[in-house]
Motif scaffolding. Sequence first.
Motif, short mmCIF file in Angstrom:
data_model
loop_
_atom_site.label_atom_id
_atom_site.label_comp_id
_atom_site.label_asym_id
_atom_site.label_seq_id
_atom_site.Cartn_x
_atom_site.Cartn_y
_atom_site.Cartn_z
N TRP A 44 0.83 -1.20 0.00
CA TRP A 44 0.00 0.00 0.00
C TRP A 44 0.86 1.25 0.00
O TRP A 44 0.58 2.22 -0.71
CB TRP A 44 -0.95 -0.01 1.19
N GLU A 45 1.94 1.25 0.79
CA GLU A 45 2.83 2.41 0.83
C GLU A 45 3.46 2.69 -0.53
O GLU A 45 3.69 3.85 -0.89
CB GLU A 45 3.92 2.17 1.89
N ALA A 46 3.72 1.64 -1.31
CA ALA A 46 4.28 1.84 -2.66
C ALA A 46 3.27 2.56 -3.55
O ALA A 46 3.64 3.42 -4.37
CB ALA A 46 4.66 0.49 -3.26
N ILE A 47 2.01 2.24 -3.39
CA ILE A 47 0.96 2.89 -4.17
C ILE A 47 0.79 4.34 -3.72
O ILE A 47 0.68 5.26 -4.54
CB ILE A 47 -0.37 2.12 -4.03
N VAL A 48 0.82 4.55 -2.42
CA VAL A 48 0.71 5.90 -1.87
C VAL A 48 1.85 6.78 -2.37
O VAL A 48 1.64 7.93 -2.80
CB VAL A 48 0.72 5.85 -0.32
N LYS A 49 3.06 6.22 -2.37
CA LYS A 49 4.24 6.99 -2.82
C LYS A 49 4.14 7.30 -4.31
O LYS A 49 4.45 8.41 -4.74
CB LYS A 49 5.51 6.19 -2.52
#
Length: 296
Positions: free
Chosen positions: A284-289
């Motif tokens: 999820w953090e990769a998508i947020v970034k």
Amino acid sequence: MTEANTQEADHDITERRLADAWAELQAHSDSGNPLLADAYRLAFADPEFLLRRETRGIRMQLEMLKPDLAQQQLGIENTIVVFGSARFRELSEAEAALRAAEASGEPRAIARARALMRNAHYYDRAREFGRIVAQYSAHCPESDKLFICTGGGPGIMEAASRGAHDEGALNVGLNIALPHEQSANPYITSQLSFKFHYFALRKMHFMMRAKALLAFPGGFGTLDELFEVITLVQCKKSKPVPILLYGSDYWKRLINLEVLVEEGTISPEDLELFQYVDDPKVAWEAIVKFYQLPAG
């Protein structure tokens, strides 16, 4: 009958006219009468006509249009597509399968059941990811919401749908008619549970609204969808999206894409089209970034 009631009745008749044509056809079949070709039957209510080779283009248009209209009506504009094995099961089911296999004493059954146990954690992680996406979107404006979209079947697809369902969120299932029939999993939003005949149209719908792809370990179907997306992005036929391979040990044992660079069949930068992840939160953090999303 008042004028208002008359208008309402007229409206109902208009709305139901097409449906009534199909109801009449169903009643004809239910009464035991064969569905023979009938020149007098309305063209759109004539299955023999619609299933002709010459009307394939019409059928493909309908498969394109029906899911698109339904998603528009419910505000589904941005999705995160989750792929993965239909064969994986949650831990309780895997444990039950192992007990049954050990009781049978059949070596192949035991080996399959042990594989289910070994991979059951992926079900939990896909479910967790579905919850994370749904929790984030619950606080977003309608235009910024992200929705889980899967192939609609069991296993990893069920788990991701279930995670969104846990949070009361809408989620999309794009199922496919197969020789060995599979049912849509029960966690897909009923109005967004679609069934396709043509793989090509199903693939188009996966990508039409996809803002990211998360691929869990899977078989031929997962590999097919994964390389379809990578190819579209590499060839710039699709906008770049995060392509995340969940379970680095599995993927690195399965495919060695560095060989393609060594042999000159892809460019070194093509390996940057995807990344490995081993935690739902990291995915999820990769998508947020990638999209610079606000903190949830």
